[in-house]
Enzyme design. Structure first.
Site, PDB file in Angstrom:
ATOM      1  N   ASP A 100      51.305  98.910 -84.032  1.00 18.89           N
ATOM      2  CA  ASP A 100      52.519  98.129 -83.790  1.00 18.89           C
ATOM      3  C   ASP A 100      52.127  96.768 -83.187  1.00 18.89           C
ATOM      4  O   ASP A 100      51.463  96.712 -82.148  1.00 18.89           O
ATOM      5  CB  ASP A 100      53.409  98.921 -82.814  1.00 18.89           C
ATOM      6  CG  ASP A 100      54.715  98.199 -82.479  1.00 18.89           C
ATOM      7  OD1 ASP A 100      54.914  97.069 -82.972  1.00 18.89           O
ATOM      8  OD2 ASP A 100      55.516  98.770 -81.707  1.00 18.89           O
ATOM      9  N   GLU A 145      28.363  82.250 -71.105  1.00 22.36           N
ATOM     10  CA  GLU A 145      27.731  83.566 -71.210  1.00 22.36           C
ATOM     11  C   GLU A 145      27.417  83.850 -72.682  1.00 22.36           C
ATOM     12  O   GLU A 145      27.116  84.968 -73.059  1.00 22.36           O
ATOM     13  CB  GLU A 145      28.606  84.655 -70.598  1.00 22.36           C
ATOM     14  CG  GLU A 145      29.998  84.760 -71.168  1.00 22.36           C
ATOM     15  CD  GLU A 145      30.796  85.893 -70.541  1.00 22.36           C
ATOM     16  OE1 GLU A 145      30.382  87.046 -70.696  1.00 22.36           O
ATOM     17  OE2 GLU A 145      31.833  85.608 -69.917  1.00 22.36           O
ATOM     18  N   CYS A 198      32.639  85.205 -66.851  1.00 21.27           N
ATOM     19  CA  CYS A 198      33.672  84.162 -66.907  1.00 21.27           C
ATOM     20  C   CYS A 198      33.707  83.304 -65.650  1.00 21.27           C
ATOM     21  O   CYS A 198      34.448  82.330 -65.586  1.00 21.27           O
ATOM     22  CB  CYS A 198      35.046  84.784 -67.121  1.00 21.27           C
ATOM     23  SG  CYS A 198      35.120  85.785 -68.589  1.00 21.27           S
ATOM     24  N   THR A 241      40.972  91.090 -78.094  1.00 17.80           N
ATOM     25  CA  THR A 241      40.958  90.076 -77.022  1.00 17.80           C
ATOM     26  C   THR A 241      39.783  89.114 -77.188  1.00 17.80           C
ATOM     27  O   THR A 241      39.196  88.668 -76.209  1.00 17.80           O
ATOM     28  CB  THR A 241      40.927  90.729 -75.622  1.00 17.80           C
ATOM     29  OG1 THR A 241      39.747  91.533 -75.505  1.00 17.80           O
ATOM     30  CG2 THR A 241      42.139  91.603 -75.372  1.00 17.80           C
ATOM     31  N   SER A 296      37.957  97.383 -66.076  1.00 23.81           N
ATOM     32  CA  SER A 296      37.769  95.943 -65.830  1.00 23.81           C
ATOM     33  C   SER A 296      39.049  95.299 -65.296  1.00 23.81           C
ATOM     34  O   SER A 296      38.997  94.402 -64.453  1.00 23.81           O
ATOM     35  CB  SER A 296      37.282  95.223 -67.100  1.00 23.81           C
ATOM     36  OG  SER A 296      38.320  95.107 -68.058  1.00 23.81           O
ATOM     37  N   HIS A 321      42.203  83.196 -64.375  1.00 19.51           N
ATOM     38  CA  HIS A 321      41.359  83.508 -65.528  1.00 19.51           C
ATOM     39  C   HIS A 321      42.191  84.395 -66.453  1.00 19.51           C
ATOM     40  O   HIS A 321      42.772  85.390 -66.006  1.00 19.51           O
ATOM     41  CB  HIS A 321      40.084  84.237 -65.090  1.00 19.51           C
ATOM     42  CG  HIS A 321      39.390  84.898 -66.244  1.00 19.51           C
ATOM     43  ND1 HIS A 321      39.009  84.188 -67.360  1.00 19.51           N
ATOM     44  CD2 HIS A 321      39.068  86.192 -66.491  1.00 19.51           C
ATOM     45  CE1 HIS A 321      38.464  85.021 -68.235  1.00 19.51           C
ATOM     46  NE2 HIS A 321      38.486  86.245 -67.732  1.00 19.51           N
ATOM     47  N   LYS A 377      49.956  90.320 -64.464  1.00 22.58           N
ATOM     48  CA  LYS A 377      49.612  91.406 -63.526  1.00 22.58           C
ATOM     49  C   LYS A 377      48.990  90.817 -62.253  1.00 22.58           C
ATOM     50  O   LYS A 377      49.238  91.294 -61.158  1.00 22.58           O
ATOM     51  CB  LYS A 377      48.593  92.361 -64.171  1.00 22.58           C
ATOM     52  CG  LYS A 377      49.169  93.310 -65.220  1.00 22.58           C
ATOM     53  CD  LYS A 377      48.017  94.151 -65.792  1.00 22.58           C
ATOM     54  CE  LYS A 377      48.329  94.788 -67.115  1.00 22.58           C
ATOM     55  NZ  LYS A 377      49.002  96.054 -67.055  1.00 22.58           N
ATOM     56  N   ASN A 383      40.619  84.811 -75.509  1.00 28.35           N
ATOM     57  CA  ASN A 383      39.727  84.691 -74.355  1.00 28.35           C
ATOM     58  C   ASN A 383      38.616  83.694 -74.674  1.00 28.35           C
ATOM     59  O   ASN A 383      37.976  83.781 -75.723  1.00 28.35           O
ATOM     60  CB  ASN A 383      39.120  86.065 -74.007  1.00 28.35           C
ATOM     61  CG  ASN A 383      38.526  86.092 -72.598  1.00 28.35           C
ATOM     62  OD1 ASN A 383      38.436  85.061 -71.933  1.00 28.35           O
ATOM     63  ND2 ASN A 383      38.130  87.271 -72.149  1.00 28.35           N
ATOM     64  N   SER A 434      33.417  89.210 -64.766  1.00 25.83           N
ATOM     65  CA  SER A 434      33.066  90.630 -64.690  1.00 25.83           C
ATOM     66  C   SER A 434      31.675  90.813 -64.127  1.00 25.83           C
ATOM     67  O   SER A 434      30.802  89.967 -64.288  1.00 25.83           O
ATOM     68  CB  SER A 434      33.130  91.255 -66.086  1.00 25.83           C
ATOM     69  OG  SER A 434      34.463  91.513 -66.437  1.00 25.83           O
TER      70      SER A 434
HETATM   71  P1  HMG Z   1      44.039  99.188 -74.991  1.00 23.56           P
HETATM   72  O1  HMG Z   1      43.574 100.588 -74.859  1.00 23.56           O
HETATM   73  O2  HMG Z   1      43.815  98.522 -76.292  1.00 23.56           O
HETATM   74  O3  HMG Z   1      45.576  99.043 -74.768  1.00 23.56           O
HETATM   75  O4  HMG Z   1      43.348  98.377 -73.846  1.00 23.56           O
HETATM   76  P2  HMG Z   1      46.624  99.926 -73.924  1.00 23.56           P
HETATM   77  O5  HMG Z   1      46.901 101.194 -74.612  1.00 23.56           O
HETATM   78  O6  HMG Z   1      46.183  99.989 -72.485  1.00 23.56           O
HETATM   79  O7  HMG Z   1      47.873  98.975 -74.042  1.00 23.56           O
HETATM   80  C1  HMG Z   1      47.853  97.712 -73.465  1.00 23.56           C
HETATM   81  C2  HMG Z   1      49.251  97.429 -72.927  1.00 23.56           C
HETATM   82  O8  HMG Z   1      50.135  97.352 -74.048  1.00 23.56           O
HETATM   83  C3  HMG Z   1      49.807  98.534 -72.022  1.00 23.56           C
HETATM   84  O9  HMG Z   1      50.585  97.905 -71.039  1.00 23.56           O
HETATM   85  C4  HMG Z   1      50.719  99.324 -72.959  1.00 23.56           C
HETATM   86  O10 HMG Z   1      51.762 100.005 -72.302  1.00 23.56           O
HETATM   87  C5  HMG Z   1      51.250  98.218 -73.843  1.00 23.56           C
HETATM   88  P3  HMG Z   1      50.165  98.013 -69.494  1.00 23.56           P
HETATM   89  O11 HMG Z   1      50.140  99.454 -69.145  1.00 23.56           O
HETATM   90  O12 HMG Z   1      48.770  97.416 -69.391  1.00 23.56           O
HETATM   91  O13 HMG Z   1      51.188  97.209 -68.792  1.00 23.56           O
HETATM   92  N1  HMG Z   1      51.696  98.670 -75.171  1.00 23.56           N
HETATM   93  C6  HMG Z   1      52.790  98.202 -75.786  1.00 23.56           C
HETATM   94  N2  HMG Z   1      53.734  97.322 -75.403  1.00 23.56           N
HETATM   95  C7  HMG Z   1      54.745  97.051 -76.272  1.00 23.56           C
HETATM   96  N3  HMG Z   1      54.865  97.651 -77.493  1.00 23.56           N
HETATM   97  C8  HMG Z   1      53.949  98.545 -77.896  1.00 23.56           C
HETATM   98  C9  HMG Z   1      52.860  98.857 -77.036  1.00 23.56           C
HETATM   99  N4  HMG Z   1      51.797  99.686 -77.133  1.00 23.56           N
HETATM  100  C10 HMG Z   1      51.086  99.557 -75.984  1.00 23.56           C
HETATM  101  N5  HMG Z   1      54.081  99.128 -79.102  1.00 23.56           N
HETATM  102  C11 HMG Z   1      42.520  96.483 -72.748  1.00 23.56           C
HETATM  103  C12 HMG Z   1      43.757  97.149 -73.291  1.00 23.56           C
HETATM  104  C13 HMG Z   1      42.893  95.292 -71.922  1.00 23.56           C
HETATM  105  C14 HMG Z   1      41.763  97.471 -71.853  1.00 23.56           C
HETATM  106  C15 HMG Z   1      41.622  96.052 -73.944  1.00 23.56           C
HETATM  107  O14 HMG Z   1      42.260  95.029 -74.643  1.00 23.56           O
HETATM  108  C16 HMG Z   1      40.237  95.609 -73.550  1.00 23.56           C
HETATM  109  O15 HMG Z   1      39.320  96.412 -73.382  1.00 23.56           O
HETATM  110  N6  HMG Z   1      40.013  94.238 -73.442  1.00 23.56           N
HETATM  111  C17 HMG Z   1      38.717  93.674 -73.063  1.00 23.56           C
HETATM  112  C18 HMG Z   1      38.498  93.737 -71.559  1.00 23.56           C
HETATM  113  C19 HMG Z   1      39.362  92.761 -70.795  1.00 23.56           C
HETATM  114  O16 HMG Z   1      39.879  91.798 -71.331  1.00 23.56           O
HETATM  115  N7  HMG Z   1      39.476  92.983 -69.454  1.00 23.56           N
HETATM  116  C20 HMG Z   1      40.252  92.116 -68.611  1.00 23.56           C
HETATM  117  C21 HMG Z   1      39.777  92.129 -67.163  1.00 23.56           C
HETATM  118  S1  HMG Z   1      38.029  91.767 -67.046  1.00 23.56           S
HETATM  119  C22 HMG Z   1      37.950  90.034 -67.330  1.00 23.56           C
HETATM  120  O17 HMG Z   1      38.936  89.366 -67.323  1.00 23.56           O
HETATM  121  C23 HMG Z   1      36.599  89.479 -67.597  1.00 23.56           C
HETATM  122  C24 HMG Z   1      36.309  89.150 -69.056  1.00 23.56           C
HETATM  123  O18 HMG Z   1      36.987  87.965 -69.425  1.00 23.56           O
HETATM  124  C25 HMG Z   1      34.806  89.021 -69.282  1.00 23.56           C
HETATM  125  C26 HMG Z   1      33.982  88.092 -68.389  1.00 23.56           C
HETATM  126  O19 HMG Z   1      34.162  88.020 -67.183  1.00 23.56           O
HETATM  127  O20 HMG Z   1      33.049  87.503 -68.940  1.00 23.56           O
HETATM  128  C27 HMG Z   1      36.770  90.243 -69.994  1.00 23.56           C
END
Ligand code: HMG
Length: 388
Positions: A29, A79, A111, A152, A201, A233, A242, A276, A309
């Protein structure tokens, strides 16, 4: 002495993958992406685009406005390094014809490195006001196909000229820091894609924000209400939402929904359609605020939360300078973002597979519209060119 960002410009790749296309391919979806994580598009780098060509595109419009012989240092945060030894900044230095009397170094911590480079630049200028430092934050976010991180991805570069008496924002002394040795996201030397414990993360990010804020308030005695706009970030825009909720809860601030939106929404507009860009992402968020906020932000205090991270985080602030609008490059940013070409999922996969910097003796097809590109790799040496 006021020290800060005198000019700022952002560049991204010429292509994007829509998360609607992505969702259709994966039978998910689309609202999981547009609402759940708050993303619509991710910029995708073609094979002849890397952090050096992105950085050159970001920096060139700044360099056209100044005497480049005055650049005394290039601090390149990334990075997505292109060499284990030689700084990406030296490739950039050559491509842009910067003066030999210049210090160049690469900064790394996920980052966070862009904020580290900016703070290092301000320290250099406070020590010697004649310094003019070009800070670059450039990254290409790449995860394995069919992993949670794939939605992402994105890429971009921000170039900032850091000087005394800056025309855009004066960075204030006093920062909050937080470092903790955790494994939430990392990329071992043998990999071109990052590994991530996604949900963990997001928790570490929010925990780091709370700690960095505590340190910031101890250092500065400032409160939530002293800040007008909040730049975070942004790995995906829901993360910034959040983060802001977490900060409000932590500080006990009384914020209406309208105030919440006014404090954060303008700074998310570009990130939502670029994806990102790791070390650049916080500064894309700042540019998005400057380019998209309905009211002038002159005289306002802006906060910056950088999270890398692994993890290192910093919370700091700056004061917007009078007349800052005159030096913004809003139209250029908007034009470049709007001109990107959409990719089908298969075209994205083709770029994804070809953009492998370890392929030896390759002449890249001209897919990047320039003005700078990676022309090829021969005998383990990278060759860049200006295309117009
Ligand atoms: P995921 O398993 O794909 O998604 O992981 P999910 O099942 O957790 O769903 C995400 C959100 O969408 C949830 O909301 C769901 O409820 C909602 P939340 O509970 O978070 O509020 N959802 C929906 N909403 C509306 N309609 C729908 C629907 N279905 C689900 N139909 C995750 C999400 C972020 C974990 C994944 O995308 C990921 O692994 N991303 C990469 C890691 C990342 O970006 N981490 C961020 C923090 S770390 C950081 O910022 C550093 C970084 O930039 C690296 C660096 O420092 O170099 C990453």
């Amino acid at each position: 002495m006021k020290v800060g960002i005198d000019l700022i410009h952002f560049a991204t790749a010429d292509y994007y993958l829509g998360l609607d296309t992505f969702a259709a391919e994966k039978h998910i979806d689309v609202e999981k992406f547009t609402i759940g994580i708050g993303q619509e598009k991710m910029s995708i780098a073609p094979p002849d685009e890397d952090v050096v060509s992105l950085a050159a595109k970001a920096a060139a419009p700044i360099l056209r406005q100044i005497d480049t012989n005055e650049i005394s240092a290039v601090l390149f945060a990334t990075e997505t390094g292109v060499d284990q030894s030689k700084s990406a900044g030296v490739f950039l230095h050559g491509l842009l014809g910067l003066p030999n009397r210049c210090r160049v170094v690469e900064f790394k911590h996920a980052c966070y490195a862009g904020a580290a480079a900016l703070q290092m630049a301000t320290t250099m200028i406070r020590a010697n006001s004649k310094e003019k430092v070009l800070v670059i934050a450039a990254d290409i976010a790449k995860y394995d196909v069919d992993t949670s991180g794939e939605a992402t991805q994105g890429c971009g570069a921000v170039a900032m000229l850091i000087t005394e008496s800056p025309r855009i924002i004066a960075i204030e002394a006093g920062s909050g820091y937080y470092t903790d040795d955790v494994m939430d996201f990392w990329r071992p030397n043998n990999r071109t894609t990052a590994l991530v414990d996604g949900k963990y993360s997001t928790k570490v990010y929010l925990n780091s924000l709370k700690h960095a804020w505590e340190h910031f308030t101890e250092q500065t005695n400032r409160t939530f209400n002293d800040i007008d706009y909040f730049c975070y970030h942004i790995p995906f825009t829901k993360m910034a939402e959040k983060a802001h909720k977490t900060l409000i809860k932590k500080t006990g601030a009384d914020v209406t929904q309208d105030q919440f939106e006014a404090q954060t929404l303008a700074s998310q507009i570009y990130n939502r359609i670029v994806g990102n860009s790791y070390s650049a992402s916080l500064f894309v968020s700042f540019i998005s605020l400057l380019d998209n906020n309905r009211q002038s932000v002159e005289g306002k205090r802006i906060s910056f939360f950088s999270y890398g991270s692994g993890c290192v985080a910093e919370f700091f602030t700056g004061i917007m300078q009078s007349g800052y609008e005159k030096v913004l490059m809003t139209q250029e940013h908007q034009r470049k973002i709007a001109q990107r070409k959409p990719l089908s999922y298969q075209e994205y996969l083709d770029f994804y597979k070809q953009a492998d910097s370890v392929i030896e003796n390759i002449v890249y097809p001209l897919t990047n519209k320039g003005p700078y590109r990676l022309a090829g790799i021969k005998d383990h040496k990278r060759y860049y060119e200006k295309t117009n």
